[in-house]
Enzyme design. Sequence first.
Site, mmCIF file in Angstrom:
data_model
loop_
_atom_site.group_PDB
_atom_site.id
_atom_site.type_symbol
_atom_site.label_atom_id
_atom_site.label_comp_id
_atom_site.label_asym_id
_atom_site.label_seq_id
_atom_site.Cartn_x
_atom_site.Cartn_y
_atom_site.Cartn_z
ATOM 1 N N ASP A 510 62.593 40.559 51.387
ATOM 2 C CA ASP A 510 62.332 39.907 52.672
ATOM 3 C C ASP A 510 61.007 39.167 52.641
ATOM 4 O OD1 ASP A 510 62.735 39.234 55.330
ATOM 5 O OD2 ASP A 510 63.162 41.288 55.971
ATOM 6 N N ASP A 580 69.024 36.437 61.311
ATOM 7 C CA ASP A 580 68.911 37.706 62.038
ATOM 8 C C ASP A 580 69.824 37.710 63.255
ATOM 9 O OD1 ASP A 580 67.243 39.093 60.404
ATOM 10 O OD2 ASP A 580 65.403 38.646 61.505
HETATM 11 C C1 GLA Z 1 63.630 40.729 58.874
HETATM 12 C C2 GLA Z 1 65.029 40.725 58.318
HETATM 13 C C3 GLA Z 1 65.834 41.817 58.955
HETATM 14 C C4 GLA Z 1 65.176 43.151 58.720
HETATM 15 C C5 GLA Z 1 63.752 43.116 59.240
HETATM 16 C C6 GLA Z 1 62.993 44.367 58.855
HETATM 17 O O1 GLA Z 1 63.610 40.342 60.199
HETATM 18 O O2 GLA Z 1 65.624 39.489 58.499
HETATM 19 O O3 GLA Z 1 67.142 41.816 58.435
HETATM 20 O O4 GLA Z 1 65.198 43.443 57.350
HETATM 21 O O5 GLA Z 1 63.033 42.013 58.721
HETATM 22 O O6 GLA Z 1 61.691 44.358 59.292
#
Ligand code: GLA
Length: 761
Positions: A510, A580
Amino acid sequence: MKIKIFNREICARALLATNSSCAESSAEMRKKMGIVYFEQDRVFKLDTPHTSYLIGIVDEENFLGHIYYGRKLDEHRLTYLLRTNEAPFVPSKNSRERVSFLDAFPMEYPTHGVGDYRESALRIRTEEGYQACALFYVSHEITAGKKKIPGLPASFGKEDECSTLEITCRDQILDLTVVLSYSVFETTDVIARHVEIHNGGEKKLFLEKAASMSLDMDNRNFDMITLHGSWARERHVERRRLCRGFQGTGSLRGESGHQDHPFMALVTANAGQEEGEVYGVQMMYSGSYEIRTEVSQYQSVRWMAGLENQNFRWALAPGETFYTPEALLTYSARGLDGMTASYHDFIRNHVIRGEYKDKKRPILINNWEATYFDFDTDKLLSIAREASELGIEMLVMDDGWFGKRNNDDCSLGDWYVNKDKLRGGLACLVEEVNKLGMKFGIWFEPEMISQDSELYRAHPDWAISVPGRAPALAREQLVLDFSNREVVEEIWRQMKTVLESANIEYVKWDMNRPLSDLGSAVLDPEKQGELSHRYMLGVYELQERLVTQFPNILLENCSGGGGRFDAGMMYYSPQIWCSDDTDAIERLAIQEGTAMIYPLSTMGAHISDCPNHAVGRITPFETRGYVALAGTFGYELDVTRIPGEDRAQIPGQIALYHKYNDLVREGDYYRIASSMKDHDLDCWQVVSKDKKESMVTVIQVLGSVNRRSRMIRLKGLDEGKQYRIEGEELVLGGDALMYAGLQLHNMKGDFVGRIIHLISI
Ligand code: GLA
């Protein structure tokens, strides 16, 4: 294998004049190699299956001009397109109008400061502060295959799959050598371009701009298509007219970004899904970039793609070479569908690597939306137990397992297991998950650092920042200076320790904030402008280590959802978390824009719980499944807590995944209807390469009354084949399905969906 330029040329000329055996063998060679230099006319011709690209060397000074890019031609004698026979003529005939020539001539790679006032691809400043630079052709080389670009992701192909032209140009005064590289591919209409810039002199040169590609064309009434959005609303398609002056898209964020996208298409005004001409360019790069157009006084378009140049400044010492990232160009004479097909095939065959390149991916369940930071071993195992019984194949433990991270304020940089949460440690959890017959995956955010972390307390200077200025926080975190080798080594040490400690088969990488306050503690003042690009080189190096030292691990990139969804990342990870926003209806637009240039196999797509966490909408579980099936497919919910009727649908959805995933991953994708256009119906289709099978997904966003049943016209089928529609009595010819259409019955309600499966008989 190197091709002898001289022999090739003789054969190429013979080919035009005679039917000799030399001509025949050269015709074969020409077909094979895709690149020919016609010495007499001083023209390079690059051919892909349906396109041609022509470059010419002009006048005594050897200017390099762009002649043509478009539909495939047999003819190469097209230098009239350069219009050098019109006033002001070439400088050797009319030196008093040199500037007028330079400002109108279609340059293959334009430079700055000597009389071409349009946007330049290369801008250089000398130690003395001068900017003038002029490049002239010197030599070239044609080779089979394609070299790697040091430190950067790049498309690849074997010697019988592609060939490369390298044109060497020089500025004698600066002692500067610039190599323009073009690779053409045997089976796909993509040309991969990048540039190598070498300082052969004795003084430093400062690169202030170094584009990956430039293309001068006549403006044929073009529109521009780009992809824009925001966090949780990525890659919505936008179309506008191409106007005089400058237009474009770009990112200064140090990541390709949620807001804009490293892609642009120029399309003729009549272009649609199936008709009209479409030129596409996308950057194989994940950091800051810009793609710009300039329509000149003469109605020509200059189109350029490369690194952004507001922060960028690269000190090129004597003897050093700078490599630009790669740009992927395509042309389609059959509308957007043609561009999409070329990019999909190209990325699947020449960008994605590794064990999962052509393989079905394990169906995963991710605990992020299920638990956020509130989990422990027992909670994860309860999810895994239930999931394994339903047919889910992998548990992914998301954010919150390390340091003392119980919220997003701390611990980034401390990649050791929080034993309060994972009692018995990571290996114990993974063993238990493996015993259930499931794989295990883990989340990292390697590029980040929290101020509340052991790493920051020990090395505050490892965060990107400008001395004396408090760096701006985002999500309470700072960005690690990946231009610093020590940082990369330490993060790798920590990650490797975790990855070696248990049977980990998947990593979600990430990156949750953009770069700001660009300053590095290890770069000299004159090199601070290199930080953003050096940061990306550090990221790429670490991802390369991960995929080469742990080749069995499936890597999924992510950046606050889809903030770094690009072909650069796809070189390391065959799939990327798309957004997301997991709401099935919002996903229609996100996935439509994404699938315009990236294969479905790359789109991370999960079924989540309702009301949806991002938008609060409630959609049928079934519909959520249909939308996720268009991507990698997985779950992001607490399977122990969702309604029983939803849980009961999971085995059926998993059966659909196994039934259709080969088709989704390998087939040809077509856009049939877009809810972005009419807020009503969304429809896409995938057809197997042999055209024997097809899957059509229909999502009705809004139900409506008193209308005759809907018709959709399919694409990509074999006109001559008969197709049985599964579950119905109906058998219809490919021609009828494509040109007359298929009727959709009984589509009642909002957010309802359906898959139609066609099998040839
Ligand atoms: C980002 C990712 C999510 C999750 C969060 C965790 O927003 O896109 O899928 O992994 O971080 O903090």
